[in-house]
Design a protein around this motif. Structure first.
Motif, PDB file in Angstrom:
ATOM      1  N   PRO A  36       8.055  91.356  31.087  1.00 57.66           N
ATOM      2  CA  PRO A  36       8.307  91.649  29.669  1.00 57.66           C
ATOM      3  C   PRO A  36       9.738  92.050  29.343  1.00 57.66           C
ATOM      4  N   VAL A  37      10.415  92.696  30.272  1.00 61.26           N
ATOM      5  CA  VAL A  37      11.790  93.128  29.992  1.00 61.26           C
ATOM      6  C   VAL A  37      12.821  92.089  30.425  1.00 61.26           C
ATOM      7  N   LYS A  38      12.368  91.041  31.090  1.00 62.33           N
ATOM      8  CA  LYS A  38      13.285  90.016  31.602  1.00 62.33           C
ATOM      9  C   LYS A  38      12.613  88.655  31.434  1.00 62.33           C
ATOM     10  N   LYS A  39      12.508  88.193  30.184  1.00 61.44           N
ATOM     11  CA  LYS A  39      11.734  86.992  29.869  1.00 61.44           C
ATOM     12  C   LYS A  39      12.230  85.741  30.582  1.00 61.44           C
ATOM     13  N   GLU A  40      13.484  85.711  30.961  1.00 61.98           N
ATOM     14  CA  GLU A  40      13.996  84.532  31.662  1.00 61.98           C
ATOM     15  C   GLU A  40      13.347  84.358  33.043  1.00 61.98           C
ATOM     16  N   PHE A  41      12.629  85.384  33.511  1.00 61.47           N
ATOM     17  CA  PHE A  41      11.948  85.288  34.800  1.00 61.47           C
ATOM     18  C   PHE A  41      10.536  84.718  34.649  1.00 61.47           C
ATOM     19  N   ASP A  42      10.015  84.669  33.421  1.00 64.83           N
ATOM     20  CA  ASP A  42       8.654  84.165  33.202  1.00 64.83           C
ATOM     21  C   ASP A  42       8.474  82.811  33.871  1.00 64.83           C
TER      22      ASP A  42
END
Length: 161
Positions: A36-42
């Motif tokens: 949630p705090v680092k959406k580019e990791f989704d």
């Protein structure tokens, strides 16, 4: 894509094959990683036979609710509200067979009902205005009737914009 995400993707791809071998034939496998705090990791890794709609249904069965706040729900509801508004304005109909047609039709029908009511009310207000003219000899009553007629005309104008 970050190196960390690449490493995880590679490991997950290898694991999917191993995990899929242990599932019953009619099961689907989907690996999801979210930060949630680092959406580019989704990361969403469906197996070739998986269907994202089935995965969403499984999440709903396990507690995902339409009551929670999420971007997908906001976008969907914005589309529904837009279809209702466009239908009420009789503009921008959805393409043939589109799921939004139902909402566009509801908007169109509601606006049609409103327009019918406004026409009927306009006729009644004009008759009321004629009757109110009989009160001219009693200025207070006549002024009161004119004020009410004016409110009704304003409401009709607002409803037919």
């Amino acid at each position: 894509m970050s190196q960390e995400k690449n490493v995880f993707r590679d490991a997950a791809n290898e694991a999917i094959s191993d995990m899929a071998q242990h599932l019953p034939l009619d099961c689907e496998l989907l690996v999801v990683a979210c930060c949630p705090v680092k959406k580019e990791f989704d990361l969403v890794l469906p197996s070739p036979e998986s269907n994202l709609n089935n995965a969403l249904d499984a999440l709903r069965r396990n507690g995902l609710s339409i009551d929670g706040d999420n971007a997908y729900k906001r976008d969907l509801l914005d589309a529904v509200v837009g279809a209702l508004a466009f239908g009420a304005q009789n503009t921008t109909p959805p393409p043939a067979g589109h799921w939004g047609q139902r909402f566009w039709d509801i908007g169109r029908e509601e606006r049609g009902t409103c327009e019918e009511l406004a026409v009927a009310l306009s006729v009644a207000v004009e008759r009321w205005a004629l009757l109110a003219s009989e009160f001219k000899h009693t200025t207070t009553e006549y002024e009161r009737e004119l004020a009410e007629i004016s409110k009704a005309r304003d409401a009709i104008a607002k409803a037919t914009r």
